[in-house]
Design a protein around this motif. Structure first.
Motif, short mmCIF file in Angstrom:
data_model
loop_
_atom_site.label_atom_id
_atom_site.label_comp_id
_atom_site.label_asym_id
_atom_site.label_seq_id
_atom_site.Cartn_x
_atom_site.Cartn_y
_atom_site.Cartn_z
N LEU A 84 0.77 -1.02 0.08
CA LEU A 84 0.14 -0.06 0.06
C LEU A 84 0.79 1.09 0.03
O LEU A 84 0.55 2.27 -0.54
CB LEU A 84 -1.22 0.08 1.23
N ILE A 85 1.93 1.13 0.71
CA ILE A 85 2.78 2.44 0.71
C ILE A 85 3.43 2.62 -0.63
O ILE A 85 3.64 3.89 -1.09
CB ILE A 85 4.04 2.10 1.77
N THR A 86 3.84 1.38 -1.41
CA THR A 86 4.46 1.41 -2.82
C THR A 86 3.32 2.18 -3.64
O THR A 86 3.74 3.09 -4.43
CB THR A 86 4.80 0.15 -3.06
N ARG A 87 2.19 1.77 -3.71
CA ARG A 87 0.86 2.15 -4.63
C ARG A 87 0.69 3.83 -4.25
O ARG A 87 0.52 4.47 -5.30
CB ARG A 87 0.01 1.46 -4.33
N ALA A 88 0.84 4.08 -2.84
CA ALA A 88 0.60 5.72 -2.60
C ALA A 88 1.61 6.32 -3.14
O ALA A 88 1.59 7.42 -3.53
CB ALA A 88 0.44 5.69 -1.08
N GLY A 89 2.85 5.77 -3.16
CA GLY A 89 4.06 6.55 -3.59
C GLY A 89 3.89 6.84 -5.03
O GLY A 89 4.45 7.70 -5.60
N VAL A 90 3.59 5.76 -5.84
CA VAL A 90 3.19 5.85 -7.29
C VAL A 90 2.26 6.97 -7.59
O VAL A 90 2.30 7.81 -8.56
CB VAL A 90 2.92 4.62 -7.87
N ARG A 91 1.19 6.78 -6.73
CA ARG A 91 0.05 7.92 -7.09
C ARG A 91 0.62 9.34 -6.79
O ARG A 91 0.36 10.27 -7.60
CB ARG A 91 -0.98 7.73 -6.11
N ARG A 92 1.39 9.55 -5.79
CA ARG A 92 2.04 10.76 -5.52
C ARG A 92 2.86 11.33 -6.53
O ARG A 92 3.03 12.35 -7.20
CB ARG A 92 2.71 10.75 -4.29
N SER A 93 3.83 10.31 -7.09
CA SER A 93 4.70 10.56 -8.21
C SER A 93 3.91 11.11 -9.46
O SER A 93 4.32 11.99 -10.03
CB SER A 93 5.66 9.61 -8.40
N ARG A 94 2.87 10.45 -9.65
CA ARG A 94 2.15 10.80 -11.15
C ARG A 94 1.41 12.18 -10.82
O ARG A 94 1.44 12.99 -11.77
CB ARG A 94 0.97 9.59 -11.13
N ARG A 95 1.06 12.43 -9.53
CA ARG A 95 0.41 13.95 -9.30
C ARG A 95 1.61 15.10 -9.83
O ARG A 95 1.12 15.95 -10.45
CB ARG A 95 -0.01 13.95 -8.00
N SER A 96 2.85 14.56 -9.08
CA SER A 96 3.84 15.58 -9.40
C SER A 96 4.44 15.90 -10.73
O SER A 96 4.81 16.73 -11.20
CB SER A 96 4.90 15.57 -8.30
N ARG A 97 4.13 14.66 -11.57
CA ARG A 97 4.65 14.84 -13.01
C ARG A 97 3.54 15.18 -13.83
O ARG A 97 3.66 15.08 -15.16
CB ARG A 97 5.12 13.31 -13.30
#
Length: 458
Positions: A98-111
């Motif tokens: 779940l932490i990994t998936r949340a990190g992916v979502r945050r990175s896509r928002r910033s990009r």
């Protein structure tokens, strides 16, 4: 004296009978009076009907834990353990996913890529548990259901323990001190600045903007506790990234020792037990049997009186009783939760972009399947995780020819690939026999503790 667990027995008409010893189970199979019904837990079904109604005489005792739980079946007439298992949970793996998936979502928002919007003000319903904690509740419930269908169980005993987290950290704490924690009178940043001397802990620079840094990165399971936080300049923070602090400071042992002295033992396991203890106890009432609650102090006292070592399955056998516990076995079943794969519609790679999946799956089961030929020329299906018996006719990759029991790693067009002694072996379908379906668990037996042999009842 028995080493392994008792064997569950059914009559031909489906009635639950008394569990028998492994030796008698082998004798019944050799004489053709019984056949294997299931492999884990090992269960026999007789070839004749039995009209006898067995009165429930066993008690199911549980010692719920954070990483693993102990489960045992105890004969109430003799207070002897006849069957036991250790259940290893995968709550930590769920949390990391779940932490990994949340990190992916945050990175896509910033990009500025296509992303799911943030969700705010989501009120949790009463009794809500995090996915990693709910997993412990559901797996415990699953095994209670399974054992109730296999053995004549009369009652359930569960150890219900509440940990005082502040008392664990500060044994002398009392009174109003419970309300005056580490940040009493401070904000988080002020407390960190005062504790670390207003300098970067890694390079010692002062008079520069300092950032709050996680000693153990959140992406590696680190928490937001004060003892896991420090201060660093932007350059050191970017350089460390999510590396372990031991690796980042391997050339600076003095600084590493200073940081280690600041860290405290994680209380995540104790917090997980506190969060799930009431839910597990309430869940056990749904089966309509008497449920007994035991405390940790009584369990420890009975274990010491019985002269038994500290193990999860032994602790479970000492729950809810005031008599000395005897062991009829010394090698419990070890069950590891592996899950049933992912439910994600679209997987992503490490960069957050959609991963291309080229594996054709069965539209009904969602798994890649292969047909195996049995002796009677009927077709069965084997999927990844199934237990099979494979017959190797010749030596391969340091594996001698012979008959092995293994798990299917990958189905192939001609058969399956299995893992034997760390080597992947491709075996044709005509040399394979399916013996146990994949059910989300991996089964093995604990190593025999020689000290337990003298405790086993004769």
């Amino acid at each position: 004296m028995m080493i392994t667990n008792s064997v569950f027995v059914f009559s031909k008409n489906g009635k639950i009978l008394k569990p028998t010893t492994p030796a008698r189970a082998r004798l019944l199979q050799c004489q053709g009076k019984a056949r294997k019904l299931r492999l884990f837990p090992f269960t026999l079904i007789l070839e004749k009907d039995v009209d006898e109604n067995v009165e429930p005489y066993l008690e199911l005792r549980l010692d719920p834990g954070s990483r693993s739980s102990g489960i045992s079946l105890v004969d109430l007439n003799k207070n002897e353990v006849i069957w036991a298992m250790e259940l290893e949970h995968r709550g930590l793996a769920i949390k990391m996913e779940l932490i990994t998936r949340a990190g992916v979502r945050r990175s896509r928002r910033s990009r500025r890529l296509r992303y799911r919007k943030k969700r705010f003000c989501r009120k949790k319903p009463d009794g809500w548990l995090a996915p990693s904690l709910r997993h412990r509740l559901l797996t415990t419930q699953t095994w209670i259901k399974r054992l109730l269908k296999l053995a004549p169980i009369k009652s359930i005993a569960i150890e219900s323990v509440k940990f005082d987290l502040q008392k664990i950290e500060t044994p002398d704490i009392e009174g109003i001190e419970y309300q005056q924690g580490t940040l009493w009178g401070y904000t988080l940043r002020e407390a960190l600045l005062e504790h670390w001397g207003r300098e970067c802990v890694y390079c010692g620079r002062t008079d520069v903007p300092l950032q709050i840094e996680h000693i153990n990165a959140r992406s590696k399971g680190g928490s937001d506790r004060f003892s896991n936080l420090t201060l660093s300049c932007e350059k050191c923070n970017q350089k460390k990234e999510n590396k372990p602090v031991e690796q980042f400071l391997k050339d600076k042992p003095e600084i590493l020792q200073k940081i280690k002295s600041h860290q405290k033992k994680s209380l995540s396991d104790a917090a997980a037990v506190n969060s799930t203890r009431k839910a597990i106890f309430e869940m056990a009432h749904q089966f309509g049997l008497p449920v007994i609650s035991g405390d940790g102090a009584s369990t420890k006292m009975i274990r010491i009186k019985s002269g038994l070592p500290k193990l999860h399955w032994i602790d479970s056998a000492c729950v809810g009783t005031s008599e000395i516990v005897k062991l009829r076995i010394c090698q419990p079943l070890r069950v590891t939760c592996k899950g049933h794969g992912t439910k994600q519609v679209q997987r992503v790679n490490a960069k957050g972009f959609p991963a291309i999946a080229s594996i054709k799956k069965n539209p009904i089961t969602g798994k890649k399947e292969v047909k195996l030929v049995s002796k009677n020329q009927k077709y069965t299906h084997a999927t990844a995780g199934d237990y099979v018996i494979c017959n190797l006719l010749k030596d391969r990759k340091h594996i001698k020819a012979g008959i092995y029991r293994a798990r299917v790693k990958t189905p192939t067009p001609k058969g399956v690939e299995v893992l034997i002694s760390g080597h992947r072996i491709a075996v044709d379908r005509q040399y394979i026999k399916l013996i146990h379906r994949s059910d989300g668990y991996e089964y093995s037996f604990a190593t025999i503790d020689q000290d337990l042999l003298r405790f086993s009842a004769i």
